[in-house]
Design a protein around this motif. Structure first.
Motif, PDB file in Angstrom:
ATOM      1  N   VAL A  43       0.826  -1.205   0.000  1.00 17.19           N
ATOM      2  CA  VAL A  43       0.000   0.000   0.000  1.00 17.19           C
ATOM      3  C   VAL A  43       0.863   1.259   0.000  1.00 17.19           C
ATOM      4  O   VAL A  43       0.573   2.219  -0.720  1.00 17.19           O
ATOM      5  N   LEU A 176      -5.387   5.044  -0.943  1.00 12.77           N
ATOM      6  CA  LEU A 176      -4.523   4.213  -0.103  1.00 12.77           C
ATOM      7  C   LEU A 176      -5.209   3.891   1.216  1.00 12.77           C
ATOM      8  O   LEU A 176      -5.161   2.757   1.702  1.00 12.77           O
ATOM      9  N   GLY A 177      -5.846   4.899   1.811  1.00 15.85           N
ATOM     10  CA  GLY A 177      -6.560   4.664   3.057  1.00 15.85           C
ATOM     11  C   GLY A 177      -7.702   3.688   2.880  1.00 15.85           C
ATOM     12  O   GLY A 177      -7.947   2.838   3.746  1.00 15.85           O
ATOM     13  N   ALA A 180      -6.327   0.143   2.644  1.00 16.23           N
ATOM     14  CA  ALA A 180      -5.926  -0.333   3.970  1.00 16.23           C
ATOM     15  C   ALA A 180      -7.135  -0.646   4.839  1.00 16.23           C
ATOM     16  O   ALA A 180      -7.114  -1.606   5.626  1.00 16.23           O
ATOM     17  N   SER A 181      -8.216   0.140   4.690  1.00 14.29           N
ATOM     18  CA  SER A 181      -9.414  -0.087   5.510  1.00 14.29           C
ATOM     19  C   SER A 181     -10.074  -1.417   5.190  1.00 14.29           C
ATOM     20  O   SER A 181     -10.865  -1.927   5.985  1.00 14.29           O
ATOM     21  N   PRO A 185      -3.123  -5.839   2.162  1.00 20.25           N
ATOM     22  CA  PRO A 185      -1.738  -5.378   2.266  1.00 20.25           C
ATOM     23  C   PRO A 185      -1.101  -5.036   0.925  1.00 20.25           C
ATOM     24  O   PRO A 185      -0.099  -4.331   0.874  1.00 20.25           O
TER      25      PRO A 185
END
Length: 454
Positions: A43, A176-177, A180-181, A185
């Motif tokens: 990420v 990106l957030g 990740a949420s 990975p």
């Protein structure tokens, strides 16, 4: 892959000696074929990369109904129009990260924190500041909220199995957030493209060389470097190449072998001393245009083709890479590797304008991006602008917001194509379209803003 001649034949009204700016991107969309080689990256390494496949959410976001506020959770069915509501406060607090283990009797509520799972049977949250508390009793004023307020539903953002991001999207910080949420990975992206660039001309000096009569220091390589770096591509700076056939041939061949695209500045005008155009013709399939625009009239586009270099014995593809086209010239010739060519004018402002208007969208397509054309803002011209119909003009402008909230734009002054300082002062380009005539003060004009681009 179609040839220059085939693309030109399919483009209505194609005239290389008077090509409308609006036709350039249409032509380039047929010339450029996106890369297909992909790789998986973490990420943190995905910023600015282009998605090679949809990101499908493996979970629902949020994963459960939860509170959007710090407050008190209760059954919203108890609310009555025009009447205050008195509730008894149960023991304990519902905190984020675990389910509340208590149970409520009729007419009770529970204190709850933001993000905490909504207890079974409760569907409404009143913020702390809205109520009056007296010991274990709270009072809600009449009509301050409705049933279901301040409750986030499971999957409100994304349901499991739904696409969270689409193929071709360039990943920004918010993406990106989001990735990740979802607990992912890694993400699959298209490989980075590599762009080689060099300046041409005997009058061009590199930094560090002693000035001499009739010469200028090269600025174009540095602006092109900045523009390419902002795009997130791999850059190959090949310096200044003298206007000599042998030097030009070596530069073009090296660039075509190592890169997916080549950008040159200078040598595409009608000057008789330039060998650049002749070498482009010799090594590739190239069109030479006079675009109906200002600045930036001359431009060359096409492909430079060189024989494939034999693979190194025992060489392996990069870890995580998948086979695919991998280069824009695949299929053009079984024995040749090709690189896209963008031959830009020599004047500094013309280089930047043609890059922003034409090269940048073409490179985005090459990268696999589905990005649309840049959004043009509308602003009121703070001055009268002279303009002849029959060409597109890109004037350097400074956009400001007036006291009444309207956007206003004025030029930077001298619009000469060699006045690089004007691009530093400007925060956008005033786009005066092909059929547009003179602009009166106060008229609305389109502006291509620079923020995040240059």
């Amino acid at each position: 892959m179609p040839t220059i001649e085939q693309i030109a034949a399919a483009l209505q009204g194609y005239d290389p000696k008077a090509l409308p700016a609006s036709s350039v991107n249409e032509f380039l969309a047929q010339l450029v074929e996106p890369v297909t080689t992909t790789e998986k990256v973490g990420v943190f390494a995905a910023l600015g990369r282009v998605l090679a496949e949809d990101v499908v959410s493996p979970i629902s976001v949020p994963p459960h109904d939860n509170s959007a506020m710090d407050g008190f959770a209760f059954d919203g069915a108890l609310l009555r129009p025009g009447q205050p509501l008195i509730l008894q406060l149960a023991e304990g607090t519902a905190f984020a990260g675990k389910a509340w283990a208590g149970a409520l009797a009729q007419g009770q509520c529970v204190k709850i924190m933001t993000g905490a799972i909504m207890p079974t049977g409760l569907d409404t949250v009143v913020p702390l500041e809205f109520v009056k508390q007296d010991g274990h009793q709270i009072t809600l004023p009449a009509d301050i909220l409705q049933r279901g307020d301040n409750r986030r539903f499971m999957g409100e953002d994304l349901m499991a199995g739904q696409p969270a991001l689409r193929q071709g999207q360039t990943l920004g910080p918010a993406a990106l957030g989001l990735i990740a949420s979802l607990g992912l990975p890694q993400v699959r992206v298209f490989r980075r493209i590599k762009v080689a660039y060099f300046s041409t001309g005997d009058e061009i000096l590199s930094l560090g060389e002693a000035p001499r009569e009739g010469t200028v220091f090269d600025s174009n390589r540095y602006t092109v470097f900045g523009l390419l770096t902002r795009m997130g591509v791999e850059v190959l700076d090949m310096g200044v190449v003298k206007d000599e056939p042998a030097a030009l041939e070596a530069a073009f061949r090296q660039a075509a072998r190592e890169a997916d695209a080549i950008i040159t500045s200078g040598g595409v005008s009608m000057g008789e001393a330039d060998h650049t155009k002749a070498m482009m013709k010799q090594l590739g399939d190239v069109a030479f245009w006079r675009i109906a625009m200002r600045p930036g009239r001359p431009m060359a586009v096409g492909r430079i083709v060189v024989p494939h270099a034999p693979p190194l014995r025992g060489s392996l593809p990069p870890e995580g890479a998948e086979p695919g086209l991998g280069r824009p010239g695949a299929g053009l010739a079984e024995t040749g590797k090709s690189a896209l060519l963008f031959g830009l004018p020599g004047n500094p402002v013309a280089v930047m304008v043609t890059f922003l208007a034409f090269v940048r969208p073409a490179l985005q397509r090459l990268m696999g991006s589905t990005a649309s054309e840049p959004v043009l803002l509308q602003a009121h011209s703070a001055e009268a602008l002279r303009k002849k119909p029959g060409r597109t003009e890109y004037q350097r402008g400074i956009v400001t917001r007036e006291a009444d909230g309207r956007l206003s734009v004025r030029t930077t002054g001298n619009q000469g194509s060699g006045v690089l300082r004007s691009m530093v002062e400007a925060n956008g380009l005033i786009v005066l379209h092909h059929d547009q005539g003179h602009v009166a003060m106060g008229d609305t004009v389109d502006v291509m803003v620079f923020d995040g681009v240059i």
